[in-house]
Write a protein that holds these residues in place. Structure first.
Motif, PDB file in Angstrom:
ATOM      1  N   GLU A  73       8.656   7.778  12.932  1.00 56.14           N
ATOM      2  CA  GLU A  73      10.087   7.496  12.742  1.00 56.14           C
ATOM      3  C   GLU A  73      10.424   6.017  12.645  1.00 56.14           C
ATOM      4  OE1 GLU A  73      12.407   9.822  12.201  1.00 56.14           O
ATOM      5  OE2 GLU A  73      10.915  11.397  12.404  1.00 56.14           O
ATOM      6  N   GLY A  74       9.558   5.160  13.144  1.00 55.90           N
ATOM      7  CA  GLY A  74       9.853   3.730  13.164  1.00 55.90           C
ATOM      8  C   GLY A  74       9.073   2.953  12.118  1.00 55.90           C
ATOM      9  N   THR A  75       9.069   1.653  12.280  1.00 59.48           N
ATOM     10  CA  THR A  75       8.355   0.770  11.358  1.00 59.48           C
ATOM     11  C   THR A  75       6.868   1.084  11.385  1.00 59.48           C
ATOM     12  OG1 THR A  75       9.979  -0.973  11.715  1.00 59.48           O
ATOM     13  CG2 THR A  75       7.860  -1.659  10.837  1.00 59.48           C
ATOM     14  N   CYS A  76       6.275   1.134  10.205  1.00 54.12           N
ATOM     15  CA  CYS A  76       4.831   1.332  10.062  1.00 54.12           C
ATOM     16  C   CYS A  76       4.103   0.365  10.997  1.00 54.12           C
ATOM     17  CB  CYS A  76       4.458   1.072   8.606  1.00 54.12           C
ATOM     18  SG  CYS A  76       2.727   0.777   8.289  1.00 54.12           S
ATOM     19  N   GLY A  77       3.097   0.860  11.705  1.00 50.11           N
ATOM     20  CA  GLY A  77       2.353   0.025  12.642  1.00 50.11           C
ATOM     21  C   GLY A  77       1.657  -1.147  11.975  1.00 50.11           C
ATOM     22  N   ALA A  78       1.168  -0.955  10.749  1.00 48.67           N
ATOM     23  CA  ALA A  78       0.525  -2.051  10.022  1.00 48.67           C
ATOM     24  C   ALA A  78       1.538  -3.141   9.686  1.00 48.67           C
ATOM     25  CB  ALA A  78      -0.140  -1.527   8.752  1.00 48.67           C
ATOM     26  N   ASP A 119       9.357  -3.133  -2.195  1.00 48.09           N
ATOM     27  CA  ASP A 119       9.088  -2.958  -3.629  1.00 48.09           C
ATOM     28  C   ASP A 119       8.142  -1.786  -3.883  1.00 48.09           C
ATOM     29  OD1 ASP A 119      10.707  -5.114  -4.261  1.00 48.09           O
ATOM     30  OD2 ASP A 119       9.051  -6.500  -4.641  1.00 48.09           O
ATOM     31  N   LYS A 120       7.097  -1.680  -3.086  1.00 48.64           N
ATOM     32  CA  LYS A 120       6.068  -0.670  -3.326  1.00 48.64           C
ATOM     33  C   LYS A 120       6.415   0.706  -2.762  1.00 48.64           C
ATOM     34  CE  LYS A 120       1.049  -0.195  -3.179  1.00 48.64           C
ATOM     35  NZ  LYS A 120      -0.199  -0.894  -2.903  1.00 48.64           N
ATOM     36  N   TYR A 121       6.968   0.735  -1.539  1.00 46.32           N
ATOM     37  CA  TYR A 121       7.221   2.001  -0.849  1.00 46.32           C
ATOM     38  C   TYR A 121       8.707   2.290  -0.652  1.00 46.32           C
ATOM     39  CZ  TYR A 121       2.292   1.360   0.225  1.00 46.32           C
ATOM     40  OH  TYR A 121       0.942   1.149   0.127  1.00 46.32           O
ATOM     41  N   HIS A 122       9.563   1.338  -0.984  1.00 41.22           N
ATOM     42  CA  HIS A 122      11.018   1.457  -0.811  1.00 41.22           C
ATOM     43  C   HIS A 122      11.415   1.577   0.655  1.00 41.22           C
ATOM     44  CE1 HIS A 122      11.070   1.813  -5.118  1.00 41.22           C
ATOM     45  NE2 HIS A 122      10.276   2.859  -5.043  1.00 41.22           N
ATOM     46  N   SER A 123      10.532   1.178   1.557  1.00 39.09           N
ATOM     47  CA  SER A 123      10.788   1.322   2.986  1.00 39.09           C
ATOM     48  C   SER A 123       9.695   0.610   3.773  1.00 39.09           C
ATOM     49  CB  SER A 123      10.775   2.812   3.356  1.00 39.09           C
ATOM     50  OG  SER A 123      11.028   3.017   4.726  1.00 39.09           O
ATOM     51  N   ILE A 124       9.979   0.377   5.046  1.00 41.98           N
ATOM     52  CA  ILE A 124       8.931  -0.076   5.963  1.00 41.98           C
ATOM     53  C   ILE A 124       8.687   0.974   7.050  1.00 41.98           C
ATOM     54  CG2 ILE A 124       9.242  -2.537   5.537  1.00 41.98           C
ATOM     55  CD1 ILE A 124      10.841  -2.666   8.206  1.00 41.98           C
ATOM     56  N   LEU A 125       9.344   2.125   6.930  1.00 50.10           N
ATOM     57  CA  LEU A 125       9.173   3.195   7.910  1.00 50.10           C
ATOM     58  C   LEU A 125       7.882   3.960   7.656  1.00 50.10           C
ATOM     59  CD1 LEU A 125      12.780   4.650   8.137  1.00 50.10           C
ATOM     60  CD2 LEU A 125      11.689   2.948   9.624  1.00 50.10           C
ATOM     61  N   CYS A 126       7.205   4.296   8.732  1.00 48.98           N
ATOM     62  CA  CYS A 126       5.924   4.998   8.664  1.00 48.98           C
ATOM     63  C   CYS A 126       6.006   6.262   7.807  1.00 48.98           C
ATOM     64  CB  CYS A 126       5.466   5.334  10.079  1.00 48.98           C
ATOM     65  SG  CYS A 126       3.953   6.311  10.160  1.00 48.98           S
ATOM     66  N   ILE A 129       6.442   5.551   4.093  1.00 44.95           N
ATOM     67  CA  ILE A 129       5.211   5.028   3.493  1.00 44.95           C
ATOM     68  C   ILE A 129       4.200   6.158   3.323  1.00 44.95           C
ATOM     69  CG2 ILE A 129       3.223   3.507   3.888  1.00 44.95           C
ATOM     70  CD1 ILE A 129       5.252   1.469   5.086  1.00 44.95           C
ATOM     71  N   GLN A 130       4.082   7.031   4.330  1.00 46.71           N
ATOM     72  CA  GLN A 130       3.180   8.178   4.201  1.00 46.71           C
ATOM     73  C   GLN A 130       3.557   9.034   2.995  1.00 46.71           C
ATOM     74  OE1 GLN A 130       2.465  10.715   7.634  1.00 46.71           O
ATOM     75  NE2 GLN A 130       2.940   9.002   8.993  1.00 46.71           N
ATOM     76  N   ARG A 131       4.841   9.324   2.848  1.00 48.23           N
ATOM     77  CA  ARG A 131       5.287  10.173   1.732  1.00 48.23           C
ATOM     78  C   ARG A 131       4.971   9.526   0.385  1.00 48.23           C
ATOM     79  NH1 ARG A 131      10.140  10.912   4.934  1.00 48.23           N
ATOM     80  NH2 ARG A 131       9.952  12.907   5.981  1.00 48.23           N
ATOM     81  N   LYS A 132       5.212   8.232   0.287  1.00 50.56           N
ATOM     82  CA  LYS A 132       4.964   7.542  -0.979  1.00 50.56           C
ATOM     83  C   LYS A 132       3.461   7.424  -1.252  1.00 50.56           C
ATOM     84  CE  LYS A 132       6.645   4.883  -4.335  1.00 50.56           C
ATOM     85  NZ  LYS A 132       7.433   5.351  -5.418  1.00 50.56           N
ATOM     86  N   TYR A 133       2.679   7.131  -0.215  1.00 46.15           N
ATOM     87  CA  TYR A 133       1.243   6.900  -0.352  1.00 46.15           C
ATOM     88  C   TYR A 133       0.462   8.200  -0.526  1.00 46.15           C
ATOM     89  CZ  TYR A 133      -3.167   4.406   0.641  1.00 46.15           C
ATOM     90  OH  TYR A 133      -4.417   3.839   0.567  1.00 46.15           O
ATOM     91  N   PHE A 134       0.836   9.242   0.257  1.00 48.63           N
ATOM     92  CA  PHE A 134       0.077  10.488   0.269  1.00 48.63           C
ATOM     93  C   PHE A 134       0.807  11.676  -0.354  1.00 48.63           C
ATOM     94  CE2 PHE A 134      -1.473   8.179   4.056  1.00 48.63           C
ATOM     95  CZ  PHE A 134      -2.804   8.077   3.718  1.00 48.63           C
ATOM     96  N   GLY A 135       2.115  11.528  -0.566  1.00 43.61           N
ATOM     97  CA  GLY A 135       2.892  12.649  -1.093  1.00 43.61           C
ATOM     98  C   GLY A 135       3.450  13.547  -0.011  1.00 43.61           C
ATOM     99  N   LYS A 136       3.173  13.230   1.238  1.00 46.81           N
ATOM    100  CA  LYS A 136       3.711  13.990   2.373  1.00 46.81           C
ATOM    101  C   LYS A 136       3.617  13.129   3.628  1.00 46.81           C
ATOM    102  CE  LYS A 136       0.669  16.900   4.800  1.00 46.81           C
ATOM    103  NZ  LYS A 136      -0.029  18.148   5.043  1.00 46.81           N
ATOM    104  N   ALA A 137       4.366  13.542   4.645  1.00 49.29           N
ATOM    105  CA  ALA A 137       4.319  12.853   5.937  1.00 49.29           C
ATOM    106  C   ALA A 137       3.861  13.832   7.007  1.00 49.29           C
ATOM    107  CB  ALA A 137       5.689  12.280   6.293  1.00 49.29           C
ATOM    108  N   TRP A 138       3.138  13.318   7.981  1.00 47.00           N
ATOM    109  CA  TRP A 138       2.627  14.120   9.080  1.00 47.00           C
ATOM    110  C   TRP A 138       3.383  13.785  10.363  1.00 47.00           C
ATOM    111  CZ3 TRP A 138      -0.287  12.245   5.175  1.00 47.00           C
ATOM    112  CH2 TRP A 138      -1.211  13.079   4.577  1.00 47.00           C
ATOM    113  N   CYS A 156      -5.102   4.477   5.574  1.00 50.47           N
ATOM    114  CA  CYS A 156      -3.728   4.437   5.072  1.00 50.47           C
ATOM    115  C   CYS A 156      -3.505   3.110   4.363  1.00 50.47           C
ATOM    116  CB  CYS A 156      -2.742   4.704   6.205  1.00 50.47           C
ATOM    117  SG  CYS A 156      -1.037   5.009   5.684  1.00 50.47           S
ATOM    118  N   ILE A 157      -2.597   2.286   4.829  1.00 52.02           N
ATOM    119  CA  ILE A 157      -2.350   0.994   4.174  1.00 52.02           C
ATOM    120  C   ILE A 157      -2.904  -0.175   4.976  1.00 52.02           C
ATOM    121  CG2 ILE A 157      -0.296   1.893   3.019  1.00 52.02           C
ATOM    122  CD1 ILE A 157       1.327   0.071   5.021  1.00 52.02           C
ATOM    123  N   ILE A 158      -3.751   0.107   5.944  1.00 54.22           N
ATOM    124  CA  ILE A 158      -4.254  -0.934   6.840  1.00 54.22           C
ATOM    125  C   ILE A 158      -4.918  -2.078   6.074  1.00 54.22           C
ATOM    126  CG2 ILE A 158      -5.941  -1.451   8.662  1.00 54.22           C
ATOM    127  CD1 ILE A 158      -5.414   1.430   9.720  1.00 54.22           C
TER     128      ILE A 158
END
Length: 182
Positions: A73-78, A119-126, A129-138, A156-158
């Motif tokens: 729910e919060g900012t991506c840890g990376a 620019d890349k993910y339209h967000s900094i939320l975990c 980013i999961q949805r944009k990178y993988f197509g789904k969020a866990w 992931c994006i580490i």
């Protein structure tokens, strides 16, 4: 100002290597990102903090993983760890009343790091980013989903986060905007 003992390209390459090693060892995006940034810079001759401080910060940084305590729910840890590394490098002191210096460091982070994620993910939320990178969020607080996620993510994006942060930190160091010890 002294120059780093290794080239920018070599330090970035080392950062990517460390990101992969740490992801395999520690799993969590926040701690892997932070340690890879700090250790790659140290390897290259730019020390943000001593090893004993890394050890003390580790448990707190680990709680930033996967959007904060694995909630998504919060900012991506990376992203959060990249911000922390920049904050350390800014040299701001709690005893300082120089709000302008803190604002300047925040502006650099927004313009050099966060802008890339927006620019890349339209967000900094975990979860975004999961949805944009993988197509789904866990839901990473669920053991079964976390296991599934860790089985397919390959960091992931580490690695990308680490390389971006290290490149930006070196650029700012060369401009004199980073106060790390050499």
């Amino acid at each position: 100002m002294n120059s780093p003992k290794e080239s920018k390209e070599s330090i970035i390459k080392k950062a990517g290597e460390l990101a992969a090693i740490y992801e395999a060892k520690y799993k969590g995006c926040a701690q892997c990102t932070f340690l890879a940034i700090v250790d790659a810079l140290k390897w290259g001759g730019i020390e943000l903090l001593p090893e004993s401080m890394e050890e003390k910060l580790y448990p707190a940084i680990a709680m930033l993983t996967a959007g904060g305590c694995m909630t998504g729910e919060g900012t991506c840890g990376a992203v959060a760890s990249s911000i922390m590394a920049f904050g350390l490098a800014s040299g701001a002191s709690k005893d300082s009343s120089d709000v302008a210096a803190i604002r300047q460091a925040a502006e650099i982070i927004r313009n050099k790091i966060l802008e890339v994620y927006f620019d890349k993910y339209h967000s900094i939320l975990c979860k975004d980013i999961q949805r944009k990178y993988f197509g789904k969020a866990w839901d990473l607080s669920d053991d079964k989903m976390a296991h599934e996620f860790l089985g397919i993510t390959n960091g992931c994006i580490i690695t990308d986060a680490v390389k971006l942060a290290v490149a930006c930190l070196i650029d700012e160091y060369e401009k004199g905007d980073v106060k790390a010890a050499i």
